[in-house]
Design an enzyme around this catalytic site. Structure first.
Site, PDB file in Angstrom:
ATOM      1  N   THR A 120       0.839  -1.199   0.000  1.00 39.49           N
ATOM      2  CA  THR A 120       0.000   0.000   0.000  1.00 39.49           C
ATOM      3  C   THR A 120       0.874   1.249   0.000  1.00 39.49           C
ATOM      4  O   THR A 120       2.018   1.222   0.473  1.00 39.49           O
ATOM      5  CB  THR A 120      -0.885   0.050   1.264  1.00 39.49           C
ATOM      6  OG1 THR A 120      -0.048   0.116   2.422  1.00 39.49           O
ATOM      7  CG2 THR A 120      -1.780  -1.176   1.374  1.00 39.49           C
ATOM      8  N   GLY A 121       0.325   2.328  -0.509  1.00 37.08           N
ATOM      9  CA  GLY A 121       0.882   3.669  -0.379  1.00 37.08           C
ATOM     10  C   GLY A 121       2.386   3.781  -0.472  1.00 37.08           C
ATOM     11  O   GLY A 121       3.022   3.361  -1.444  1.00 37.08           O
ATOM     12  N   VAL A 144      -8.942   4.519   4.840  1.00 33.97           N
ATOM     13  CA  VAL A 144      -9.587   3.302   4.349  1.00 33.97           C
ATOM     14  C   VAL A 144      -8.791   2.770   3.167  1.00 33.97           C
ATOM     15  O   VAL A 144      -8.742   3.404   2.111  1.00 33.97           O
ATOM     16  CB  VAL A 144     -11.049   3.567   3.935  1.00 33.97           C
ATOM     17  CG1 VAL A 144     -11.683   2.281   3.413  1.00 33.97           C
ATOM     18  CG2 VAL A 144     -11.848   4.124   5.101  1.00 33.97           C
ATOM     19  N   LYS A 145      -8.152   1.641   3.371  1.00 36.09           N
ATOM     20  CA  LYS A 145      -7.414   1.006   2.270  1.00 36.09           C
ATOM     21  C   LYS A 145      -7.348  -0.510   2.430  1.00 36.09           C
ATOM     22  O   LYS A 145      -7.439  -1.241   1.451  1.00 36.09           O
ATOM     23  CB  LYS A 145      -6.002   1.587   2.149  1.00 36.09           C
ATOM     24  CG  LYS A 145      -5.170   1.582   3.422  1.00 36.09           C
ATOM     25  CD  LYS A 145      -3.901   2.389   3.231  1.00 36.09           C
ATOM     26  CE  LYS A 145      -3.135   2.553   4.535  1.00 36.09           C
ATOM     27  NZ  LYS A 145      -1.958   3.436   4.384  1.00 36.09           N
ATOM     28  N   LYS A 178      -4.726 -14.282  14.835  1.00 32.19           N
ATOM     29  CA  LYS A 178      -5.721 -15.304  15.165  1.00 32.19           C
ATOM     30  C   LYS A 178      -5.562 -16.525  14.269  1.00 32.19           C
ATOM     31  O   LYS A 178      -5.700 -17.667  14.730  1.00 32.19           O
ATOM     32  CB  LYS A 178      -7.130 -14.722  15.025  1.00 32.19           C
ATOM     33  CG  LYS A 178      -8.229 -15.750  15.305  1.00 32.19           C
ATOM     34  CD  LYS A 178      -9.613 -15.121  15.279  1.00 32.19           C
ATOM     35  CE  LYS A 178     -10.694 -16.168  15.578  1.00 32.19           C
ATOM     36  NZ  LYS A 178     -12.044 -15.573  15.660  1.00 32.19           N
ATOM     37  N   HIS A 206      20.308  -0.817  48.525  1.00 36.79           N
ATOM     38  CA  HIS A 206      18.997  -1.446  48.708  1.00 36.79           C
ATOM     39  C   HIS A 206      17.871  -0.413  48.647  1.00 36.79           C
ATOM     40  O   HIS A 206      16.983  -0.382  49.500  1.00 36.79           O
ATOM     41  CB  HIS A 206      18.952  -2.231  50.008  1.00 36.79           C
ATOM     42  CG  HIS A 206      19.956  -3.345  50.058  1.00 36.79           C
ATOM     43  ND1 HIS A 206      19.998  -4.343  49.125  1.00 36.79           N
ATOM     44  CD2 HIS A 206      20.982  -3.591  50.917  1.00 36.79           C
ATOM     45  CE1 HIS A 206      20.985  -5.178  49.411  1.00 36.79           C
ATOM     46  NE2 HIS A 206      21.610  -4.742  50.488  1.00 36.79           N
TER      47      HIS A 206
END
Length: 529
Positions: free
Chosen positions: A38-39, A69-70, A141, A281
């Site tokens: 893309t792009g 939106v792509k 997933k 400490h």
């Protein structure tokens, strides 16, 4: 070919950080992998002479709405989510002419970097990635069939896996990529959520998440039987997480914890001339200012030479040769400073186990942030203790007001008290701590311990009187009874700084007046648990 190996034939590359993109694209092309993009990613790959197919050609829709939106399209998500061994899924792919995507390479809009740069609200909003996380989650997933890579640092491992398996990847490899990808989207969402909570001034949002990036797998935790790792949070606050280590073995869990405590303390003295804090400490065993850094170190060391052995040293200025020469006279675990010159580094080079860290600058002690601590079944979240007082904030409550010299020491003692475990008592004289009582269940016990350590130190130095003679005392919370104040007076203290607010304040003030002490109330406490 074993059953869990899946060949990579088609890849979608759409990245914000284009580090390594061209080399990855070339390597995939040489393996015969079809490249989608893309792009700007597609433009960069084409400029390098690679054959790339635009995602817009696959979806049948152009990129629109300024690129918002792509990739949000069934032709993309179907290719990522389809189960290759499910007949219905395969049939749906054939019906709708959806081709599988075997490899997704995506990294996200630089939201964290945009926030860190101080961008305005609208700019931050525009840097929230939508399509990227959606694709990452889909591919993650479906890791039974799809590889998902979200970090350029994983490109080499991907190519090694493909080379080892004749252009395929194993299920175990895809599982690891999936876990990394889910960690990335979780961290991204946590960054957005926490930024919005701050932007909207929501101190207690309904859900709170914290995330980090692995910086170091540690040998062990506080003890050898505990596993541990060190993560950075992306805020780039100067300190141990951002420091350059010049020499010495790997930092341990306790080294990191104590070094952070030391550097945060010395940062309180950014505008006080040369200053040094020595930590053991997580508690300071010596803090001092001086005309030079070497003098500040020597005065801090003289507060408790025994505890300083094997401690952590933090400095608020460039470490020079004379200071380094003094430091190497005893064993020290870590030295951290904004910078170190060649002379200092040459001195330390002879001490191979001493770790030297430089940060470039000091953290802003007045900058708040969130601190959290785990408890069973949950965690506590609070603002970092960035509060402090000035002379104008103090209220003199005794007949005698502090002298100017006492007031300077009182303010220093109060600053140190903020970094000492409660119950905390700090004796200061002439810009240096001379006794520190930390972490006791009784405030009077802290007062006695601090005074006794000062007496022991005086004897070790061959002095005829305790270091607390003529000192001032800070108490991180109010004296509930006069006994602690009386103990401090008996040790030779001449002035007290404390929050006030006890039901027995009148009794404590009367005891101070009877002892000829000056006392001021801050109206503010500094519990540190």
């Amino acid at each position: 070919m074993t059953a869990d190996l899946v060949p990579v034939k088609r890849a979608l590359l759409s990245v914000s950080d284009k580090t390594g993109l061209i080399d990855l694209g070339r390597a995939l092309a040489q393996l015969g992998v079809e490249l989608l993009s893309t792009g700007g990613s597609a433009a960069a790959l084409r400029k390098a002479g690679l054959e790339v197919r635009d995602v817009a050609d696959v979806t049948g829709f152009p990129e629109m709405m300024d690129g918002r939106v792509k990739t949000l399209h069934p032709m993309v998500h179907g290719g990522l989510l389809a189960l290759r061994d499910n007949a219905d899924h395969v049939a749906a792919m054939e019906t709708h002419d959806i081709a599988p995507i075997d490899l997704l390479v995506v990294n996200l809009y630089p939201f964290e970097a945009t926030v860190a740069a101080g961008a305005d609200y609208d700019t931050c909003i525009e840097n929230i990635d939508i399509g990227g996380p959606a694709m990452i989650r889909a591919a993650s997933k479906n890791h039974r069939f799809v590889n998902v890579v979200t970090d350029p640092e994983d490109y080499a491992a991907l190519l090694a896996e493909l080379a080892a398996n004749d252009g395929a990847t194993s299920y175990a490899f895809r599982q690891r990529l999936s876990q990394t990808a889910y960690g990335r989207t979780a961290a991204y969402d946590a960054a957005v959520s926490n930024w919005m909570a701050g932007a909207l001034e929501m101190p207690a949002p309904r859900r709170r998440a914290f995330a980090g990036t692995l910086a170091q797998t540690l040998r062990y935790g506080e003890n050898p039987h505990q596993g541990a790792a060190f993560y950075t949070d992306g805020t780039n606050r100067p300190g141990v997480a951002t420091a350059k280590q010049w020499q010495g073995k790997e930092l341990s869990y306790n080294n990191i914890n104590d070094t952070d405590a030391a550097f945060e303390l010395v940062a309180e003295f950014a505008n006080s001339g040369p200053a040094c804090a020595i930590i053991k400490h997580a508690n300071p065993c010596g803090v001092a200012t001086g005309a030079t850094l070497a003098e500040a170190y020597a005065r801090a060391f003289d507060c408790d030479r025994t505890s300083a052995f094997g401690g952590i040293i933090a400095l608020n200025q460039l470490l020079d040769g004379p200071t380094a020469e003094k430091i190497v006279e005893i064993f020290t675990e870590v030295v951290i400073a904004p910078d170190a010159n060649d002379d200092a580094r040459a001195v330390f080079a002879a001490k191979k186990n001493l770790r030297l860290l430089t940060t470039g600058t000091l953290p802003d002690a007045a900058t708040a942030g969130l601190a959290f601590r785990q408890v069973a079944g949950g965690f506590l979240v609070q603002d970092r203790d960035a509060a402090n007082v000035t002379m104008d904030d103090l209220r003199v409550v005794t007949k005698r007001a502090p002298s100017d010299a006492e007031m300077r020491d009182l303010l220093m003692a109060w600053t140190v008290a903020k970094h000492v475990k409660s119950n905390a008592i700090i004796y200061v004289k002439d810009g240096a701590t001379v006794g520190v009582g930390a972490g006791q269940m009784s405030r009077v016990d802290s007062t006695r311990i601090a005074a006794r350590k000062a007496q022991d130190m005086a004897e070790a130095m061959g002095l005829s009187s305790p270091l607390t003679i003529g000192s001032v005392v800070a108490s991180d919370a109010f004296f509930p009874f006069a006994d602690g104040l009386i103990t401090a007076a008996e040790a030779g203290a001449t002035a007290i700084i404390q929050p006030g607010g006890s039901m027995r304040d009148d009794e404590v003030i009367a005891a101070a007046d009877a002892a000829g002490l000056a006392m001021v109330f801050t109206g503010q406490r500094h519990f540190r648990h």
